[in-house]
Design an enzyme around this catalytic site. Structure first.
Site, PDB file in Angstrom:
ATOM      1  N   GLN A   1       1.871   0.133  43.335  1.00 54.54           N
ATOM      2  CA  GLN A   1       2.072  -0.622  42.025  1.00 54.54           C
ATOM      3  C   GLN A   1       0.437  -0.817  41.620  1.00 54.54           C
ATOM      4  O   GLN A   1       0.266  -0.960  40.459  1.00 54.54           O
ATOM      5  CB  GLN A   1       2.602  -2.087  42.721  1.00 54.54           C
ATOM      6  CG  GLN A   1       2.731  -2.985  41.400  1.00 54.54           C
ATOM      7  CD  GLN A   1       4.441  -2.640  41.011  1.00 54.54           C
ATOM      8  OE1 GLN A   1       4.956  -2.037  41.178  1.00 54.54           O
ATOM      9  NE2 GLN A   1       4.589  -3.820  39.868  1.00 54.54           N
TER      10      GLN A   1
ATOM     11  N   THR B   1       1.613   6.361  15.142  1.00 58.74           N
ATOM     12  CA  THR B   1       2.047   7.092  13.842  1.00 58.74           C
ATOM     13  C   THR B   1       1.327   6.672  12.871  1.00 58.74           C
ATOM     14  O   THR B   1       0.846   7.362  11.876  1.00 58.74           O
ATOM     15  CB  THR B   1       3.476   7.292  13.896  1.00 58.74           C
ATOM     16  OG1 THR B   1       4.078   7.644  14.824  1.00 58.74           O
ATOM     17  CG2 THR B   1       3.929   8.015  12.531  1.00 58.74           C
TER      18      THR B   1
ATOM     19  N   ARG C   1       7.090 -11.141  42.314  1.00 63.83           N
ATOM     20  CA  ARG C   1       8.408 -10.418  42.871  1.00 63.83           C
ATOM     21  C   ARG C   1       7.976  -9.891  44.295  1.00 63.83           C
ATOM     22  O   ARG C   1       6.648  -9.630  44.578  1.00 63.83           O
ATOM     23  CB  ARG C   1       8.391  -9.135  41.981  1.00 63.83           C
ATOM     24  CG  ARG C   1       9.532  -8.277  42.415  1.00 63.83           C
ATOM     25  CD  ARG C   1      10.843  -8.931  42.357  1.00 63.83           C
ATOM     26  NE  ARG C   1      11.781  -8.168  42.349  1.00 63.83           N
ATOM     27  CZ  ARG C   1      13.168  -8.266  42.184  1.00 63.83           C
ATOM     28  NH1 ARG C   1      13.516  -9.763  42.027  1.00 63.83           N
ATOM     29  NH2 ARG C   1      14.342  -7.421  42.183  1.00 63.83           N
TER      30      ARG C   1
ATOM     31  N   GLU D   1      -0.975   4.891  10.005  1.00 65.81           N
ATOM     32  CA  GLU D   1      -2.445   4.654   9.966  1.00 65.81           C
ATOM     33  C   GLU D   1      -3.045   6.262  10.374  1.00 65.81           C
ATOM     34  O   GLU D   1      -4.007   6.170  10.755  1.00 65.81           O
ATOM     35  CB  GLU D   1      -3.152   3.583  10.518  1.00 65.81           C
ATOM     36  CG  GLU D   1      -4.064   3.031   9.737  1.00 65.81           C
ATOM     37  CD  GLU D   1      -3.530   2.962   8.146  1.00 65.81           C
ATOM     38  OE1 GLU D   1      -2.953   1.858   8.152  1.00 65.81           O
ATOM     39  OE2 GLU D   1      -4.152   3.364   7.273  1.00 65.81           O
TER      40      GLU D   1
ATOM     41  N   GLN E   1       1.542   4.697  -0.237  1.00 61.75           N
ATOM     42  CA  GLN E   1       0.718   6.032  -0.197  1.00 61.75           C
ATOM     43  C   GLN E   1       1.929   7.057   0.043  1.00 61.75           C
ATOM     44  O   GLN E   1       2.389   8.245  -0.304  1.00 61.75           O
ATOM     45  CB  GLN E   1      -0.326   6.072   0.637  1.00 61.75           C
ATOM     46  CG  GLN E   1      -1.310   7.359   0.830  1.00 61.75           C
ATOM     47  CD  GLN E   1      -2.349   7.140   1.624  1.00 61.75           C
ATOM     48  OE1 GLN E   1      -3.345   6.312   1.362  1.00 61.75           O
ATOM     49  NE2 GLN E   1      -2.497   7.752   2.922  1.00 61.75           N
TER      50      GLN E   1
ATOM     51  N   GLY F   1      13.999  -3.858  37.202  1.00 55.56           N
ATOM     52  CA  GLY F   1      15.101  -4.107  36.171  1.00 55.56           C
ATOM     53  C   GLY F   1      14.777  -5.148  35.173  1.00 55.56           C
ATOM     54  O   GLY F   1      15.138  -5.151  33.936  1.00 55.56           O
TER      55      GLY F   1
ATOM     56  N   TYR G   1       0.862  -1.235  -0.082  1.00 58.39           N
ATOM     57  CA  TYR G   1      -0.161  -0.143  -0.081  1.00 58.39           C
ATOM     58  C   TYR G   1       0.906   1.129   0.196  1.00 58.39           C
ATOM     59  O   TYR G   1       1.426   1.686   0.970  1.00 58.39           O
ATOM     60  CB  TYR G   1      -1.180  -0.002   1.210  1.00 58.39           C
ATOM     61  CG  TYR G   1      -1.866   1.126   1.216  1.00 58.39           C
ATOM     62  CD1 TYR G   1      -1.495   2.363   2.116  1.00 58.39           C
ATOM     63  CD2 TYR G   1      -2.919   1.109   0.712  1.00 58.39           C
ATOM     64  CE1 TYR G   1      -2.469   3.162   1.870  1.00 58.39           C
ATOM     65  CE2 TYR G   1      -3.988   1.967   0.754  1.00 58.39           C
ATOM     66  CZ  TYR G   1      -3.812   3.223   1.420  1.00 58.39           C
ATOM     67  OH  TYR G   1      -4.679   4.174   1.260  1.00 58.39           O
TER      68      TYR G   1
END
Ligand SMILES: CC/C=C\C/C=C\C/C=C\C/C=C\CC/C=C/C(=O)SCCNC(=O)CCNC(=O)[C@H](O)C(C)(C)COP(=O)(O)OP(=O)(O)OC[C@H]1O[C@@H](n2cnc3c(N)ncnc32)[C@H](O)[C@@H]1OP(=O)(O)O
Ligand code: FAD
Length: 607
Positions: free
Chosen positions: A273, A365, A253, A367, A80, A344, A78
């Protein structure tokens, strides 16, 4: 230990029927649909070439090209976007000039900025392009149209004369999008037969006469609308993958909190959290449900278009553009937040999160740039408001604007925190906020002699009003989803908790809007936050079961942190040893470069 479910104690806490929740999440489409699409994405992107042919080609052209494309006898791109233009489609520079002598179009890239740039599959694999170019007849420019152009020989895959193609190079990080050959393409007076202009919407006759479309010209943008509504579904998958990983790891954790030898605290029990993680869990469900609604709205649009009913086309454009923008931003930011929620280890490739982020974030970004999309929504809202005076009653997702006068008088009557659990209380607050923000923009716009100057000057406020409008849609569709008949012990109750978390988290995050538009008082804002904290406690025992309901395999998650069995540490260690760096004890280059330094004698006692 292998075979032990380290999260069994969490799963035993579930207060709802997980099998039913899995069915609610799977909805009308299989979540693995995207996985297969996603895997194709990193090979080639038929996502757009085939839909574009269906949308823009005549029946006869479809008969010629679709069987070839569907059977991968040709591979399409496509094509364009150009080096100089992506958002501004009407600014594209590639030309397609009709030559009546030979009944052909001559495709040309008149400037460097006309170079096609970004199209997926274009760089190495595509044999054909659906190229968007300015139609020129007798020196008259008829604007951008679609043309099917063969790029490479189907015998030896070499590029054809007049075609210069390349890959645009490495992209963000080492993510899987680097396996997508986004390409560049320059046309040097390439000739194609007239019947390779896609002529469903408008035509060029053998005599060179332009027959304009008898339907809205924006239907030529139909493929983008189609993909934008798919991208909303994709956002729910991408975000839910990250949330699944970080929720399971947060339950595994433990850090601090040990007393007299007791186990340390699970980090999922820290309120900070929960305040970061649970809104994302709720957002994944919210986006999933709005994507279901949007997909049904889009299918209704297609049926209407078949009957030449264009009445919902403007709303469909606004909804697909706005929801694509909002949901991809939430998902992209949410994936990064999930990485941080894993500390980490979230930064390790083996967590699956860096890769997911690198692949996903261009969704903000492609479409349609997310701000440009929200400006489209803003234009739609301003147009809707401007038509109120002429008695044009808004319907659908802007129906609330028909009650703008009443909403301008609205004040929340929340007295207790639990009042915020009532769907109608929430919807009224979100409608009032969105209405007042849009009406304020419309009021300010009216002060400008030139509406376009006003729109540019007020564009930042307009984007915020468009955001409020889209968030209202998502909240409303979540509420509507729960008005459906949903079986299963505790399922609707848990979804109700998530619905309230989603709405009250947004209210808390955008409290400035709600206060500055005088929709709620500071006290009512405080009560909303109080209720939010209580909701986190309610969702906590169900968190693992709620992410289990996504029904993702360990293979799909590709994450040592998000393993179903929670057996994280041994697998983290095992995974690290697979790294080639650990094939040898002494690293390459040590003897040549490091050892000489270590052996250097001390000079005057100084290192
Ligand atoms: C785990 C991993 C998860 C996910 C990854 C997996 C899979 C990924 C899934 C999918 C991937 C898909 C694709 C990736 C590859 C990317 C492809 C691309 O990017 S293709 C190129 C996309 N380009 C764009 O989107 C360009 C954006 N620009 C535009 O759309 C237009 O230029 C814009 C609308 C901004 C302006 O158009 P213009 O013609 O200038 O119109 P104007 O603003 O003047 O408005 C005029 C009039 O038209 C109405 N209108 C505009 N657009 C539409 C439309 N599409 N439909 C209907 N109507 C439209 C507009 O509202 C206005 O109306 P009024 O006159 O005001 O009534
Ligand atoms: C991974 C990836 C895959 C892609 N695949 C394809 C593909 O297969 N085919 C294809 O054709 N294209 C593809 N594209 C291109 C993509 O569609 C464009 O990059 C996208 O539409 C954004 O346009 P742009 O790059 O011109 O951004 P720009 O519009 O130049 O954006 C730059 C900045 O300008 C701002 N801006 C622009 N206009 C306005 C305005 N009017 N008002 C306010 N702010 C404005 C934007 O918000 C942004 O902040 C792909 C891009 C990516 C990243």
């Amino acid at each position: 230990m292998e075979g032990v479910d380290h999260l069994a104690h969490e799963r035993n806490k579930a207060q709802f029927d997980v099998a039913v929740m899995k069915a609610v999440w799977a909805g009308s489409r299989d979540a693995y649909e995207l996985f297969h699409r996603f895997s194709r994405l990193v090979a080639n992107d038929p996502e757009m070439f085939i839909p574009a042919i269906k949308a823009q080609a005549t029946e006869e052209q479809q008969k010629q090209w679709l069987p070839l494309a569907n059977k991968m006898k040709i591979i399409g791109s496509y094509t364009q976007t150009e080096l100089g233009h992506g958002s501004n489609v009407r600014g594209l520079e590639t030309t397609a000039t009709f030559d009546p002598k030979t009944d052909e179009f001559v495709l040309n890239s008149p400037t460097l900025t006309a170079t096609k740039w970004w199209p997926g599959g274009l760089g190495k694999i595509a044999t054909h392009a659906l190229a968007h170019a300015r139609l020129i007849i007798d020196d008259k420019d008829y604007g951008v149209h679609g043309f099917l152009v063969q790029l490479r020989s189907l015998d030896d895959h070499l590029t054809l004369p007049g075609i210069t193609i390349g890959d645009i190079g490495m992209k963000y990080g080492s993510g899987a999008y680097n396996t997508m050959d986004n390409g560049s393409l320059i046309f040097d007076h390439v000739r194609i037969p007239r019947n390779q202009m896609l002529m469903r919407l408008s035509q060029v006759t053998r005599e060179g006469k332009y027959v304009p479309s008898n339907v809205p010209r924006q239907l030529s943008y139909g493929t983008m609308v189609y993909v934008r509504q798919k991208i909303v579904f994709d956002a729910s998958i991408a975000l839910s993958r990250a949330v699944c990983i970080s929720t399971r790891y947060s339950a595994v954790r433990r850090q601090f909190g040990s007393h007299n030898g007791s186990p340390e605290t699970q980090v999922i029990d820290y309120k900070t959290q929960q305040a970061r993680l649970f809104p994302l869990l709720a957002s994944a469900y919210a986006i999933r449900f709005v994507s279901e609604w949007l997909n049904s709205f889009y299918k209704d649009l297609l049926q209407r278009l078949e009957a030449k009913d264009f009445s919902t086309l403007p709303e469909a454009h606004a909804c697909t553009a706005g929801l694509k923008s909002i949901t991809t931003s939430v998902a992209a930011d949410g994936i990064e937040e999930c990485r941080k929620l894993c500390g980490g280890h979230g930064y390790l490739t083996s967590s699956g999160l860096p890769e997911l982020s690198a692949v996903y974030i261009p969704a903000c970004t492609y479409e349609g740039d997310n701000v440009v999309m929200l400006l489209q929504v803003a234009r739609y809202l301003m147009k809707t408001i401007s038509q109120l005076k002429s008695g044009n009653k808004p319907v659908g997702t802007t129906a609330y604007l028909g009650r703008a006068e009443q909403l301008m008088q609205y004040h929340s009557d929340v007295l207790r925190a639990e009042d915020w659990l009532k769907p109608n209380v929430v919807v009224e607050a979100f409608e009032a906020r969105a209405a007042r923000m849009s009406m304020a923009c419309a009021q300010n716009l009216s002060k400008f002699n030139n509406p376009e100057d006003g729109f540019q000057e007020l564009s930042a406020d307009l984007v915020e009003a468009a955001t409020a409008h889209c968030q209202l849609i998502i909240v409303s569709k979540f509420i509507e989803k729960l008005q459906q008949d949903i079986p299963g012990k505790g399922v609707k109750e848990q979804l109700g908790v998530l619905r309230s978390i989603y709405a009250l988290f947004l209210l808390h995050k955008h409290i400035g809007d709600f206060l500055s538009t005088d929709c709620i008082t500071p006290k009512q804002g405080y009560l909303a936050n109080e209720q939010l904290r209580s909701l986190y406690s309610q969702v906590r025992p169900n968190a693992i079961a709620l992410v289990d309901a996504f029904n993702y395999t360990d293979h799909f998650l590709s994450s040592v942190l998000g393993r179903y069995d929670g057996n994280v540490y041994p697998k983290l260690y095992e995974e690290a040893w697979k790294d080639p760096l650990n094939d040898t004890s002494i690293p390459d280059g040590f003897h040549e470069y490091v050892q000489p330094m270590l052996k250097q004698p001390l000079h005057h006692g100084r290192l």
